[in-house]
Design a protein around this motif. Structure first.
Motif, PDB file in Angstrom:
ATOM      1  N   ARG A   1       0.833  -1.204   0.000  1.00 39.93           N
ATOM      2  CA  ARG A   1       0.000   0.000   0.000  1.00 39.93           C
ATOM      3  C   ARG A   1       0.871   1.258   0.000  1.00 39.93           C
ATOM      4  NH1 ARG A   1      -3.606   1.880   4.929  1.00 39.93           N
ATOM      5  NH2 ARG A   1      -1.528   2.547   5.470  1.00 39.93           N
ATOM      6  N   GLN A   2       1.919   1.224   0.835  1.00 36.48           N
ATOM      7  CA  GLN A   2       2.846   2.363   0.877  1.00 36.48           C
ATOM      8  C   GLN A   2       3.574   2.509  -0.459  1.00 36.48           C
ATOM      9  OE1 GLN A   2       5.888   1.981   3.869  1.00 36.48           O
ATOM     10  NE2 GLN A   2       6.178   4.184   3.985  1.00 36.48           N
ATOM     11  N   TYR A   3       3.965   1.386  -1.053  1.00 37.83           N
ATOM     12  CA  TYR A   3       4.643   1.411  -2.349  1.00 37.83           C
ATOM     13  C   TYR A   3       3.756   2.059  -3.407  1.00 37.83           C
ATOM     14  CZ  TYR A   3       6.236  -0.314  -6.858  1.00 37.83           C
ATOM     15  OH  TYR A   3       6.620  -0.402  -8.169  1.00 37.83           O
ATOM     16  N   PHE A   4       2.500   1.621  -3.494  1.00 37.89           N
ATOM     17  CA  PHE A   4       1.602   2.173  -4.508  1.00 37.89           C
ATOM     18  C   PHE A   4       1.268   3.634  -4.227  1.00 37.89           C
ATOM     19  CE2 PHE A   4       0.557  -2.394  -5.288  1.00 37.89           C
ATOM     20  CZ  PHE A   4       1.042  -2.416  -6.587  1.00 37.89           C
ATOM     21  N   TYR A   5       1.220   4.009  -2.948  1.00 35.70           N
ATOM     22  CA  TYR A   5       0.961   5.408  -2.600  1.00 35.70           C
ATOM     23  C   TYR A   5       2.099   6.301  -3.102  1.00 35.70           C
ATOM     24  CZ  TYR A   5       0.315   9.577   0.286  1.00 35.70           C
ATOM     25  OH  TYR A   5       0.162  10.862   0.711  1.00 35.70           O
ATOM     26  N   TYR A   6       3.340   5.884  -2.843  1.00 36.78           N
ATOM     27  CA  TYR A   6       4.481   6.709  -3.242  1.00 36.78           C
ATOM     28  C   TYR A   6       4.849   6.546  -4.717  1.00 36.78           C
ATOM     29  CZ  TYR A   6       5.292   8.067   1.558  1.00 36.78           C
ATOM     30  OH  TYR A   6       5.160   8.599   2.814  1.00 36.78           O
ATOM     31  N   SER A   7       4.282   5.566  -5.403  1.00 34.33           N
ATOM     32  CA  SER A   7       4.548   5.394  -6.830  1.00 34.33           C
ATOM     33  C   SER A   7       3.808   6.409  -7.684  1.00 34.33           C
ATOM     34  CB  SER A   7       4.146   3.988  -7.281  1.00 34.33           C
ATOM     35  OG  SER A   7       4.957   3.031  -6.691  1.00 34.33           O
TER      36      SER A   7
ATOM     37  N   PRO B   1       2.697   9.843  -9.252  1.00 33.36           N
ATOM     38  CA  PRO B   1       3.486  11.045  -9.535  1.00 33.36           C
ATOM     39  C   PRO B   1       3.221  12.198  -8.560  1.00 33.36           C
ATOM     40  CG  PRO B   1       2.462  10.227 -11.539  1.00 33.36           C
ATOM     41  CD  PRO B   1       1.933   9.405 -10.416  1.00 33.36           C
ATOM     42  N   GLU B   2       2.003  12.312  -8.053  1.00 36.43           N
ATOM     43  CA  GLU B   2       1.704  13.435  -7.159  1.00 36.43           C
ATOM     44  C   GLU B   2       2.352  13.281  -5.783  1.00 36.43           C
ATOM     45  OE1 GLU B   2      -2.040  10.770  -7.195  1.00 36.43           O
ATOM     46  OE2 GLU B   2      -0.745  11.674  -8.704  1.00 36.43           O
TER      47      GLU B   2
END
Length: 141
Positions: free
Chosen positions: A50-56, A58-59
């Motif tokens: 979840r953290q990975y997809f959040y920081y992936s 662009p915003e």
């Protein structure tokens, strides 16, 4: 810089395999243990993914870069290095006395001898490890 998420996916899959594998074990004790580990790994892997997809996205790249910069600075900051060393030393001291107290309590409660012996051996191992590491670092620095 893009966050890395390969390890979290592996943890998630390993947890899922453990949970699925627990259903094929006949011994309920080991099945429950494997299921508990699997659930813990699945939750850990899910939170990391979840953290990975959040920081992936662009915003959120600027926020990720800022966190990485703070982390790099924190690893080299002398004050934080000293705080980590103090925390490690205090946790060593606390665990030293907790293991001693636990072994004494187990002896008073007449817990099976091998459980008391294991706790005593952990206490001795921690003491010896502290001496060995101290001498190693004393020679190294």
């Amino acid at each position: 810089m893009k966050p890395k998420g390969k390890g979290s996916f592996v943890i998630f899959i390993a947890g899922a395999i453990c949970v699925l594998g627990s259903f094929f074990l006949k011994d309920e004790y080991y099945a429950n243990m494997l299921r508990a580990w699997g659930i813990a790994w699945v939750v850990n892997g899910f939170l990391q993914l979840r953290q990975y997809f959040y920081y992936s996205k662009p915003e959120h790249q600027a926020e990720y870069e800022e966190k990485q910069t703070e982390r790099r600075i924190g690893l080299k900051d002398e004050r934080k290095i000293m705080l980590r060393q103090m925390a490690g030393h205090k946790s060593y001291q606390i665990m030293f006395f907790l293991l001693l107290a636990a072994s004494f309590l187990f002896a008073l409660l007449r817990v099976e001898w091998w459980i008391t012996a294991i706790v005593c051996l952990l206490w001795v191992a921690q003491y010896v490890m502290g001496i060995v590491l101290f001498r190693y670092y004393e020679k190294r620095l």
